[in-house]
Design a protein around this motif. Structure first.
Motif, mmCIF file in Angstrom:
data_model
loop_
_atom_site.group_PDB
_atom_site.id
_atom_site.type_symbol
_atom_site.label_atom_id
_atom_site.label_comp_id
_atom_site.label_asym_id
_atom_site.label_seq_id
_atom_site.Cartn_x
_atom_site.Cartn_y
_atom_site.Cartn_z
ATOM 1 N N SER A 18 4.699 10.337 37.331
ATOM 2 C CA SER A 18 3.624 10.818 36.462
ATOM 3 C C SER A 18 3.483 12.334 36.510
ATOM 4 C CB SER A 18 2.296 10.165 36.848
ATOM 5 O OG SER A 18 1.976 10.430 38.201
ATOM 6 N N SER A 19 3.925 12.951 37.593
ATOM 7 C CA SER A 19 3.934 14.411 37.709
ATOM 8 C C SER A 19 5.326 14.862 38.124
ATOM 9 C CB SER A 19 2.915 14.893 38.754
ATOM 10 O OG SER A 19 1.602 14.489 38.405
ATOM 11 N N SER A 20 5.756 15.996 37.613
ATOM 12 C CA SER A 20 7.086 16.495 37.940
ATOM 13 C C SER A 20 7.177 16.843 39.421
ATOM 14 C CB SER A 20 7.394 17.755 37.119
ATOM 15 O OG SER A 20 7.392 17.453 35.735
ATOM 16 N N THR A 21 8.314 16.559 40.009
ATOM 17 C CA THR A 21 8.538 16.906 41.407
ATOM 18 C C THR A 21 8.630 18.428 41.541
ATOM 19 O OG1 THR A 21 9.739 14.830 41.763
ATOM 20 C CG2 THR A 21 10.073 16.585 43.379
ATOM 21 N N PRO A 22 7.864 19.025 42.459
ATOM 22 C CA PRO A 22 7.886 20.490 42.627
ATOM 23 C C PRO A 22 9.286 21.000 42.973
ATOM 24 C CG PRO A 22 6.053 19.508 43.832
ATOM 25 C CD PRO A 22 6.912 18.370 43.375
ATOM 26 N N PRO A 23 9.608 22.229 42.591
ATOM 27 C CA PRO A 23 10.946 22.784 42.825
ATOM 28 C C PRO A 23 11.402 22.716 44.283
ATOM 29 C CG PRO A 23 9.722 24.190 41.321
ATOM 30 C CD PRO A 23 8.750 23.154 41.808
ATOM 31 N N HIS A 24 10.470 22.938 45.237
ATOM 32 C CA HIS A 24 10.883 22.956 46.646
ATOM 33 C C HIS A 24 11.190 21.560 47.188
ATOM 34 C CE1 HIS A 24 6.585 21.992 47.001
ATOM 35 N NE2 HIS A 24 6.833 21.568 48.236
ATOM 36 N N ALA A 80 3.113 6.136 41.772
ATOM 37 C CA ALA A 80 3.715 5.937 43.101
ATOM 38 C C ALA A 80 4.983 6.772 43.257
ATOM 39 C CB ALA A 80 4.019 4.463 43.329
ATOM 40 N N LEU A 81 5.716 6.932 42.171
ATOM 41 C CA LEU A 81 6.970 7.692 42.229
ATOM 42 C C LEU A 81 6.729 9.181 42.468
ATOM 43 C CD1 LEU A 81 9.046 5.981 39.384
ATOM 44 C CD2 LEU A 81 9.398 5.775 41.860
ATOM 45 N N THR A 82 5.517 9.668 42.190
ATOM 46 C CA THR A 82 5.240 11.072 42.517
ATOM 47 C C THR A 82 5.162 11.268 44.024
ATOM 48 O OG1 THR A 82 2.814 10.829 42.452
ATOM 49 C CG2 THR A 82 3.933 11.345 40.385
ATOM 50 N N HIS A 83 4.763 10.213 44.742
ATOM 51 C CA HIS A 83 4.690 10.272 46.206
ATOM 52 C C HIS A 83 6.038 9.914 46.836
ATOM 53 C CE1 HIS A 83 0.295 10.617 45.945
ATOM 54 N NE2 HIS A 83 0.354 9.649 45.034
ATOM 55 N N PHE A 84 6.778 9.022 46.182
ATOM 56 C CA PHE A 84 8.095 8.594 46.667
ATOM 57 C C PHE A 84 9.164 9.135 45.708
ATOM 58 C CE2 PHE A 84 5.132 5.717 48.596
ATOM 59 C CZ PHE A 84 5.695 5.326 49.802
ATOM 60 N N PHE A 95 25.371 13.111 50.670
ATOM 61 C CA PHE A 95 24.628 14.064 51.473
ATOM 62 C C PHE A 95 23.196 14.285 51.002
ATOM 63 C CE2 PHE A 95 27.172 16.183 48.265
ATOM 64 C CZ PHE A 95 26.261 17.008 47.618
ATOM 65 N N SER A 96 22.853 13.887 49.760
ATOM 66 C CA SER A 96 21.490 14.165 49.315
ATOM 67 C C SER A 96 21.093 13.285 48.129
ATOM 68 C CB SER A 96 21.334 15.635 48.913
ATOM 69 O OG SER A 96 22.074 15.907 47.730
ATOM 70 N N ILE A 97 19.800 13.327 47.835
ATOM 71 C CA ILE A 97 19.250 12.737 46.620
ATOM 72 C C ILE A 97 18.740 13.887 45.761
ATOM 73 C CG2 ILE A 97 17.528 11.187 45.633
ATOM 74 C CD1 ILE A 97 19.587 9.748 47.345
ATOM 75 N N SER A 98 19.206 13.955 44.534
ATOM 76 C CA SER A 98 18.685 14.935 43.589
ATOM 77 C C SER A 98 17.383 14.379 43.014
ATOM 78 C CB SER A 98 19.699 15.184 42.468
ATOM 79 O OG SER A 98 19.136 16.012 41.472
ATOM 80 N N CYS A 99 16.266 14.959 43.423
ATOM 81 C CA CYS A 99 14.949 14.458 43.007
ATOM 82 C C CYS A 99 14.585 15.077 41.658
ATOM 83 C CB CYS A 99 13.909 14.775 44.071
ATOM 84 S SG CYS A 99 14.355 14.130 45.700
ATOM 85 N N ASN A 100 15.306 14.636 40.651
ATOM 86 C CA ASN A 100 15.225 15.234 39.308
ATOM 87 C C ASN A 100 14.362 14.432 38.351
ATOM 88 O OD1 ASN A 100 16.819 12.988 39.011
ATOM 89 N ND2 ASN A 100 18.633 14.065 38.252
ATOM 90 N N ASP A 101 13.561 13.485 38.890
ATOM 91 C CA ASP A 101 12.664 12.664 38.064
ATOM 92 C C ASP A 101 13.430 11.827 37.044
ATOM 93 O OD1 ASP A 101 10.553 13.834 39.452
ATOM 94 O OD2 ASP A 101 10.332 15.442 37.981
#
Length: 447
Positions: A18-24, A80-84, A95-101
């Motif tokens: 519901s909210s974009s994941t912050p850049p950091h 819930a996806l904004t928290h997870f 090596f990582s998850i790209s949290c790109n919504d």
């Protein structure tokens, strides 16, 4: 029954945070435990009856009920996806998850029978149809790290199937996510404000359990045994568990747990089945999965870490022991194994030691012993997941791998439901084992 029941998918859509994941927070680094986890999906099913008086069921506007509940599930999932936020991201091997919504999949389906038809005699084949993807699927195949299927029954009942990538979740993380999702839904559908939202510790595990560079290269895919296997549900009611615990008492273990007692009984029965099939006595090993959050006493930060944080150890019986083995002695072996594991890893686990857990698992498959793998999902609060229409009537998981035993709580929290997967030949003997049937019922009605 499988041929009579028909699951039809109404639609599938992508639910974004519901909210974009912050850049950091746009990148979540995997820990070594995440790197070692297989690219498969962990499934869970939660069943909710309509909770409406039977006298007014026929007057319910079912289409409106479906629309209302589906909307609530999607809206709360988005929040819930904004928290997870890693759950809505994309896997960057390894090596990582790209949290790109990117989002998570939401599937709405309907089935042409009442929910009680399913719960009367649960069938593994049917249950799999209520999940959004198979356990053996990969993230690349599905395009998502999290998939949800809401299946509505003609009576107004609902099954929520959750398939979460093992890359980012173990049973503890999956339970925390479902708790949080349900709490958000309940809060938005309630006038009270006393719903607690758990705060997940995401992206922290890598600081405690750094990656190993060699794991960034492609690893062999997890292969499921091609032998025809059957999964059956054995239910140990509270009174039977209490009786079994009494039988399992010994001088060395005066207070056996539910899981220790049931594990010992199933292990003992498994050795009997093996001896009957082969005509010889073989050594055997019981390999439990351990939640390291409860083991790492010197690393309190680990307690609420999200992602994967599990280890494995093996408890062994030699062939000469198997002939006269009893439940108290097996419980004593299990308790000793747990205590030794705690002593060895209570102060921390290195990346090489983490690799050792999984290397040992692979080696067990190659040795000339009978190996049984066990994962306990007991004490995880799946039965507390109230989205606004009450707590689930039944919760089950649907994983099937040869010689795998998975434990879940019964709804009262005192009994145990054991899901056993064995070859057809072995399962036929389990189902008529008198010692096992003295304490467990084979696939009884959920009602």
């Amino acid at each position: 029954m499988a041929s009579e029941m028909k699951v039809e998918v109404n639609y599938k859509e992508t639910i974004k945070p519901s909210s974009s994941t912050p850049p950091h927070l746009k990148t979540t680094q995997l820990s070594v435990f995440d790197q070692l986890s297989p690219d498969v999906f962990i499934p869970i099913l939660l069943f909710y009856p309509n909770n409406i008086n039977s006298g007014v069921v026929d007057s319910i506007d079912h289409p409106s009920l479906v629309v209302e509940r589906s909307k609530l599930l999607k809206t709360s999932l988005s929040e819930a996806l904004t928290h997870f936020y890693p759950f809505a991201g994309e896997f960057q091997y390894n090596f990582s998850i790209s949290c790109n919504d990117h989002g998570s999949a939401f599937i709405e389906a309907q089935v042409n029978c009442p929910i009680l038809k399913i719960l009367e005699r649960p069938d593994a084949e049917i249950l799999r149809q209520l999940l959004p993807t198979g356990i053996g699927s990969t993230q690349a195949e599905t395009g998502y790290l999290l998939l949800i299927q809401a299946t509505f029954f003609e009576c107004g009942g609902l099954a929520i199937g959750v398939s979460s990538s093992h890359i980012i979740t173990d049973a503890c993380t999956l339970s925390t996510f479902i708790q949080s999702w349900a709490a958000i839904a309940l809060a938005s559908n309630s006038v009270t404000t006393d719903h607690v939202l758990l705060t997940p510790k995401l992206g922290v595990a890598v600081s405690l359990f750094p990656q190993l560079d060699f794991l960034n290269s492609p690893q062999p895919a997890l292969k499921f045994d091609e032998e025809k296997c059957i999964t059956k549900r054995f239910v140990f009611e509270a009174s039977k568990v209490a009786a079994l615990k009494s039988k399992a008492v010994s001088t060395s273990v005066p207070n056996p747990t539910r899981v220790e007692s049931v594990s010992a009984l199933i292990w003992k029965c498994a050795t009997t089945v093996s001896r009957s099939n082969l005509g010889v006595v073989r050594p055997s090993e019981w390999s439990p999965v351990a939640n390291l959050r409860k083991i790492l006493v010197q690393q309190p930060l680990a307690e609420n870490l999200m992602g994967n944080l599990v280890g494995m150890f093996s408890v062994k019986t030699e062939a000469i022991e198997v002939v006269d083995i009893d439940i108290p002695s097996l419980v004593a072996k299990l308790r000793k194994g747990v205590e030794e594991f705690k002593v060895k890893y209570g102060n921390g686990v290195s990346g090489e030691e983490a690799c050792g857990f999984f290397r040992e698992f692979g080696n067990l498959m190659k040795r000339d012993v009978d190996n049984y793998n066990c994962s306990s999902w007991c004490r995880f609060p799946f039965y507390e997941a109230n989205f606004g229409w009450g707590k689930p009537l039944w919760v089950c998981q649907s994983t099937g791998m040869k010689n795998l035993i998975v434990f879940m709580d019964t709804r009262d929290g005192k009994g145990i439901e054991a899901s056993l997967t064995f070859s057809e030949e072995d399962m036929a003997k389990f189902e008529c084992n008198k010692e096992l049937l003295a304490y467990a019922s084979v696939n009884p009605t959920v009602m």
